[in-house]
Design a protein around this motif. Structure first.
Motif, PDB file in Angstrom:
ATOM      1  N   LEU A  11       0.826  -1.217   0.000  1.00 16.28           N
ATOM      2  CA  LEU A  11       0.000   0.000   0.000  1.00 16.28           C
ATOM      3  C   LEU A  11       0.860   1.268   0.000  1.00 16.28           C
ATOM      4  N   ARG A  12       1.954   1.229   0.746  1.00 14.88           N
ATOM      5  CA  ARG A  12       2.862   2.377   0.777  1.00 14.88           C
ATOM      6  C   ARG A  12       3.337   2.713  -0.634  1.00 14.88           C
ATOM      7  N   ASN A  13       3.691   1.669  -1.337  1.00 14.23           N
ATOM      8  CA  ASN A  13       4.150   1.836  -2.711  1.00 14.23           C
ATOM      9  C   ASN A  13       3.026   2.387  -3.595  1.00 14.23           C
ATOM     10  N   ALA A  14       1.822   1.862  -3.389  1.00 14.56           N
ATOM     11  CA  ALA A  14       0.683   2.282  -4.227  1.00 14.56           C
ATOM     12  C   ALA A  14       0.337   3.748  -3.981  1.00 14.56           C
ATOM     13  N   VAL A  15       0.240   4.155  -2.712  1.00 16.43           N
ATOM     14  CA  VAL A  15      -0.186   5.538  -2.447  1.00 16.43           C
ATOM     15  C   VAL A  15       0.865   6.548  -2.920  1.00 16.43           C
ATOM     16  N   SER A  16       2.110   6.131  -2.966  1.00 16.36           N
ATOM     17  CA  SER A  16       3.159   7.079  -3.385  1.00 16.36           C
ATOM     18  C   SER A  16       3.283   7.163  -4.906  1.00 16.36           C
ATOM     19  N   SER A  17       2.578   6.281  -5.613  1.00 14.09           N
ATOM     20  CA  SER A  17       2.771   6.243  -7.064  1.00 14.09           C
ATOM     21  C   SER A  17       1.671   6.951  -7.854  1.00 14.09           C
ATOM     22  N   HIS A  18       0.573   7.357  -7.177  1.00 13.21           N
ATOM     23  CA  HIS A  18      -0.542   7.980  -7.904  1.00 13.21           C
ATOM     24  C   HIS A  18      -0.514   9.500  -7.797  1.00 13.21           C
ATOM     25  N   ASP A  19      -0.725  10.168  -8.915  1.00 13.85           N
ATOM     26  CA  ASP A  19      -0.825  11.629  -8.909  1.00 13.85           C
ATOM     27  C   ASP A  19      -2.166  12.058  -8.316  1.00 13.85           C
ATOM     28  N   GLY A  20      -2.134  13.140  -7.548  1.00 16.55           N
ATOM     29  CA  GLY A  20      -3.374  13.748  -7.064  1.00 16.55           C
ATOM     30  C   GLY A  20      -4.198  12.863  -6.153  1.00 16.55           C
ATOM     31  N   LEU A  21      -3.565  11.936  -5.471  1.00 12.68           N
ATOM     32  CA  LEU A  21      -4.325  11.009  -4.623  1.00 12.68           C
ATOM     33  C   LEU A  21      -4.677  11.661  -3.277  1.00 12.68           C
ATOM     34  N   VAL A  22      -5.960  11.555  -2.894  1.00  8.98           N
ATOM     35  CA  VAL A  22      -6.394  12.030  -1.578  1.00  8.98           C
ATOM     36  C   VAL A  22      -6.548  10.807  -0.673  1.00  8.98           C
ATOM     37  N   VAL A  23      -5.589  10.638   0.229  1.00  8.72           N
ATOM     38  CA  VAL A  23      -5.628   9.532   1.195  1.00  8.72           C
ATOM     39  C   VAL A  23      -6.228  10.086   2.476  1.00  8.72           C
ATOM     40  N   TYR A  24      -7.234   9.417   3.006  1.00  5.67           N
ATOM     41  CA  TYR A  24      -7.851   9.981   4.209  1.00  5.67           C
ATOM     42  C   TYR A  24      -8.460   8.897   5.084  1.00  5.67           C
ATOM     43  N   GLY A  25      -8.782   9.316   6.299  1.00  8.37           N
ATOM     44  CA  GLY A  25      -9.402   8.407   7.252  1.00  8.37           C
ATOM     45  C   GLY A  25      -9.008   8.803   8.666  1.00  8.37           C
TER      46      GLY A  25
END
Lengths: 312, 307
Positions: A11-25
């Motif tokens: 997941l760390r790899n995935a979230v760092s690879s997408h442009d404009g990603l809003v990660v929240y929770g």
């Protein structure tokens, strides 16, 4: 490597690879980072990580709003049961969004299914498939190394909406590495990890470790099972599995969900149309104390099942 | 025609269009449930007037006035109500969830409070994309009772998002008045408690509404902050039921949905001689004979449009 460590790394790899990603929770970037689930997350400069208010219903709708606005949203949740607060959004909002066909963005909810038990009456549901069934939502249960890598790679951050859930029961277990599959559905709805002619083992929900263990026990006695894992939460085209069942004539189905509305019933109905020599169905048996803080683990007598499968 | 008259013309068009829909409804030609918004025309035209290309508008199930204002036509909306392929959404949406994304209406909700988080998410998508836009989300005095209203003004303020929560207060939730169901909610105090700007609108003056909304929009975009606008509306079309022992003068029924039986299609579409009726308010700004002439012209044009 432990299940949680592997999941977190992927997941760390995935979230760092997408442009404009809003990660929240809630707690995604504070405190324990959801017990390590979101530890070390970093997004690109174009994205954001938001440690949110305790507003689950709205957090689901918020993700759909981001998706409708063409953005990418990923909502990490400590517990699947919290998603009950978001059912209106999961059903009604998602229906409007699908019907309009104008949402070009992406939304993924990633809840942890707290399936080790001992939670007490309020957090004892854990019926992932029920959420998906309610609004025909794409849902994937992550249970092993191959699943984790492929499901995240194929679905996370992609256009559309889906739920990808993880098992808290497996957090501290070594991640199962079943190796390269024999056959994998392009959307990772199911994967075949072993081929054999002595029995067809099919696992649902988070029950892959049980089915995998049964396969290993069979192999130790010289039997060769075909092993399938169904990651998808609602019924699929069963034909690839039925082909194996026709060959083996013996079917073992595992499902560790607490739902009364199991996807595997659909496979069993189709398989029982074939002349089976043996069909063993192992599901969670809920006792009178199912609302009490009790274990959610299933007690499987593998030796007995292997004997039964060897007897005909 | 000057801009003042154009605004008046729009309000009249929305009124006559709704009256035509009402006639179709009374004739039992509609299968879908329509929530007419007679009396909501001034705020609908005012909101429509301040929208620009990238702005988002999220009305409720009572979206007819907003959809008429944004579409600029009656035919595609009426066809949608008839579930025809020529409808605004090709018959896929019906009334309560009618959309027009090309003209800013990106989401509508028939579930009270359901639309608030979607609006906050849309505003976040705009922020991430670097847009200078506003998201206007509608709700009623019933929707502010839902937890999602509180959750989302909180989220919008916490995330510093340009969202205008526009609350149409008509004092009724279906057929229950506010004083029949809950205590008073002072939205200004609720907004103040979160340091959110609050504006009260009343009187159906579209020219004042437009100026105020333009100012609020500028503030929300520049300050990256939400605002709460509460507007008093009367949903016209109410009636009294026949006399009964319990209600000798007939029980008062507020209009909620379906046909408004006591509203008739007229070339001069005034319903009420009071500030509750935006048509009446127009006569304070423009000579009534001018308005009547325009109403007659539009009446004929709309009849032709749907013929």
């Amino acid at each position: 490597m432990k299940y949680l460590e592997h999941v977190n790394a992927v997941l760390r790899n995935a979230v760092s690879s997408h442009d404009g990603l809003v990660v929240y929770g809630q707690n995604v970037s504070a405190g324990s980072r959801i017990s390590g689930f979101t530890k070390g997350f970093a997004v690109k400069e174009t994205g954001m990580i938001i440690n949110t208010t305790n507003t689950e219903n709205s957090l689901v709708g918020f993700g759909f709003g981001v998706m409708l606005g063409g953005g990418k949203a990923a909502f990490f949740m400590k517990q699947l049961d919290f998603l009950f607060l978001g059912i209106d959004q999961l059903v009604n909002t998602y229906n409007i969004i699908r019907n309009s066909k104008h949402a070009k963005g992406s939304f993924t909810i990633l809840p942890v299914t707290v399936d080790m038990g001992y939670e007490g009456p309020q957090s004892s549901s854990n019926n992932f498939a029920d959420f998906c069934s309610m609004a025909r939502i794409d849902g994937y249960a992550v249970t092993n190394k191959y699943d984790t890598e492929k499901i995240i790679d194929i679905h996370f951050g992609r256009p559309g909406f889906r739920i990808i859930s993880f098992s808290q029961r497996m957090y501290k277990d070594d991640i199962i590495d079943p190796g390269e599959p024999i056959l994998a559905d392009k959307d990772m709805k199911f994967v075949q990890y072993r081929d054999g002619s002595d029995a067809t083992i099919v696992t649902f929900n988070f029950s892959f470790p049980y089915g995998w263990q049964l396969g290993l026990e069979m192999e130790q006695t010289g039997l060769k099972p075909a092993v399938f894992n169904v990651s998808y939460m609602t019924p699929i085209d069963w034909e690839p599995i039925l082909r194996s069942v026709r060959k083996t004539g013996k079917l073992v189905v595992f499902d560790d969900s607490k739902s009364e509305n199991l996807s595997c019933f659909s496979l069993l109905a189709a398989a029982r149309g074939i002349s089976l020599k043996k069909d063993i169905f192992i599901k969670r048996k809920l006792g009178d104390n199912w609302l009490n803080p009790v274990s959610d683990a299933m007690d499987i007598d593998y030796k007995s099942i292997v004997r039964e499968l060897s007897s005909q | 025609m000057n801009s003042k008259n154009k605004i008046a013309e729009e309000i009249i068009r929305l009124r006559i269009s709704q009256m035509i829909v009402n006639e179709e409804y009374k004739a039992k030609k509609l299968k879908v449930s329509v929530h007419l918004a007679l009396g909501h025309e001034a705020i609908a035209v005012s909101v429509s007037e301040i929208l620009e290309k990238d702005d988002n508008l999220l009305p409720t199930h009572r979206n007819i006035a907003y959809n008429l204002a944004r579409a600029g036509k009656l035919r595609p909306i009426l066809d949608e109500y008839f579930l025809k392929p020529t409808g605004l959404n090709a018959g896929h949406s019906g009334s309560m969830n009618l959309l027009n994304p090309e003209r800013n209406i990106v989401f509508t909700s028939s579930i009270l409070g359901n639309q608030f988080p979607v609006a906050v998410g849309l505003a976040m998508a705009g922020k991430v994309a670097g847009k200078k836009n506003v998201t206007i989300v509608m709700g009623g005095d019933g929707a502010i009772e839902e937890g999602s209203f509180y959750e989302n003004i909180l989220m919008a303020q916490s995330m510093k998002l340009p969202v205008i929560f526009l609350i149409e207060n008509n004092e009724w939730s279906m057929s229950t008045r506010i004083d029949q169901r809950r205590c008073h909610i002072d939205l200004s105090l609720l907004a103040k408690s979160m340091n959110i700007r609050y504006i009260h609108l009343e009187g159906n003056d579209p020219y004042r509404y437009i100026d105020t909304l333009k100012d609020i929009k500028k503030f929300t975009i520049e300050d990256r902050a939400p605002a709460c606008v509460e507007v008093r509306v009367a949903t016209l079309g109410e009636r009294r039921l026949p006399s009964s022992p319990e209600f000798p003068e007939g029980e008062f029924i507020n209009y909620h949905s379906g046909p408004a039986p006591e509203v008739a299609l007229n070339e001069w579409p005034l319903i009420k001689q009071s500030d509750e009726d935006p048509i009446f308010v127009l006569t304070k700004h423009i000579d009534q004979s001018v308005l009547e002439e325009d109403a007659r012209r539009q009446f004929t044009a709309l009849q032709k449009e749907i013929a």
